[in-house]
Design an enzyme around this catalytic site. Structure first.
Site, mmCIF file in Angstrom:
data_model
loop_
_atom_site.group_PDB
_atom_site.id
_atom_site.type_symbol
_atom_site.label_atom_id
_atom_site.label_comp_id
_atom_site.label_asym_id
_atom_site.label_seq_id
_atom_site.Cartn_x
_atom_site.Cartn_y
_atom_site.Cartn_z
ATOM 1 C CB SER A 166 53.411 33.289 36.334
ATOM 2 O OG SER A 166 53.189 34.123 37.451
ATOM 3 C CE LYS A 198 43.862 31.608 40.962
ATOM 4 N NZ LYS A 198 43.196 32.882 40.654
ATOM 5 N N GLY A 237 29.717 35.681 33.250
ATOM 6 C CA GLY A 237 30.535 34.520 33.613
ATOM 7 C C GLY A 237 30.236 34.080 35.033
#
Ligand code: ATR
Length: 290
Positions: free
Chosen positions: A21, A72, A132
């Site tokens: 990250s 998430k 997508g």
């Protein structure tokens, strides 16, 4: 870097894995530039422990965190208050805890908005292609709804997911929304803007693009790939060769962090400071070896 002392507020990024990250770098740099006594750390959480996540954050008096893959969606049910745009997207990437109350937000939405503003791209009245239908596509689709586009075309390998995302958008926005498959090249001609939201073309698959015949997209004015590694994907190169302006996902990544920081600190970060830190961040990335 902040001098950590007894008053330092702790923030972090929750996910699995989190070792790649960039959020710790960005947030600690912002804190240093703005002289805020906080530290932002990686918080790797195992799947078997994620059900206790919010209680754990409260117990440890962690002020806020980002949430990344694969949590998430999972965290939403643990939150006390969830922003309505985050509910619509179905994912939370930012949590703020105030007086033991956990609030959830989705700043990917703001990240895309700010990235487009910077490029002076206005989507109002446009026909937009989304390639997508995963988590990132949902944030893009809601952003398009907010931006008052004329029509959305959502194209995905798994058609069912494209259909479902269309239904979600049509329930909340008065815009035309159509699902499509990769074979439906005839509809490309009506699109002015395209967002590539799949993982196709991501490092190390530098030669891959979800669009096999780019010529059908030659009428586009603008295309964004949400991938930022590599900085120029095959999709972007194909678009550029036809004279189409493109951006990658780096500005979106950075701006979702800016919005999270603003939520946590209850401030608005000056554009000049934001740009200064962005340049530092890009230099830092340039110095990394793949
Ligand atoms: P994210 O949160 O990053 O959007 P995701 O929710 O897993 O990740 O979504 C990944 C997207 O990339 C999906 O649209 C996926 O298509 P499917 O819904 O059909 O799985 C798309 N994708 C990933 N690999 C793909 C591939 N090899 N071919 C076509 N589409 C692909």
């Amino acid at each position: 870097m902040t001098n950590i002392d007894g008053n330092t507020h702790i923030f972090g990024v929750v996910g699995n894995p989190v070792n790649h990250s960039f959020s710790p770098y960005i947030h600690n740099l912002l804190a240093a530039k703005l002289n805020i006594n906080m530290a932002y750390i990686p918080l790797a959480v195992k799947k078997t422990n994620v059900d206790h996540l919010i209680d754990s954050l409260k117990t440890l008096n962690i002020y806020g965190c980002n949430v990344t893959v694969p949590y998430k969606v999972d965290v939403i049910k643990q939150l006390d208050v969830v922003d309505k745009k985050a509910i619509l997207i179905g994912a939370v990437n930012t949590i703020k805890i105030v007086d033991q109350v956990a609030y959830g937000y989705n700043t990917d939405l703001d990240g895309i908005k700010k990235a487009l503003e910077k490029q002076k791209v206005n989507l109002e009245g446009k026909t937009v292609l989304i390639i997508g239908a995963g988590g990132a596509a949902k944030a893009v689709a809601v952003m398009c709804g907010d931006a008052n586009v004329k029509k959305l075309i959502i194209m995905n390998r798994t058609r069912k997911k494209a259909k479902e995302l269309c239904e979600t958008i049509k329930k909340s926005y008065e815009i035309d929304c159509e699902d499509a498959s990769y074979e439906d090249t005839h509809i490309f001609g009506e699109c002015q803007v395209a967002f590539q939201t799949t993982s196709i073309g991501m490092h190390p698959n530098l030669l891959s693009s979800p669009i096999k015949e780019p010529k059908y997209l030659s009428k586009l004015d603008f295309a964004m790939d949400i991938i930022y590694n590599p900085r120029e994907t095959r999709f972007m190169k194909d678009m550029q060769e036809m004279g189409i302006k493109t951006i990658n996902g780096l500005s979106m990544l950075y701006n979702q962090a800016i919005s999270a920081f603003e939520i946590w600190q209850d401030i608005t970060i000056d554009y000049e400071i934001s740009e200064l830190v962005y340049r530092d961040f890009v230099n830092y990335l340039d110095g990394l070896v793949d």
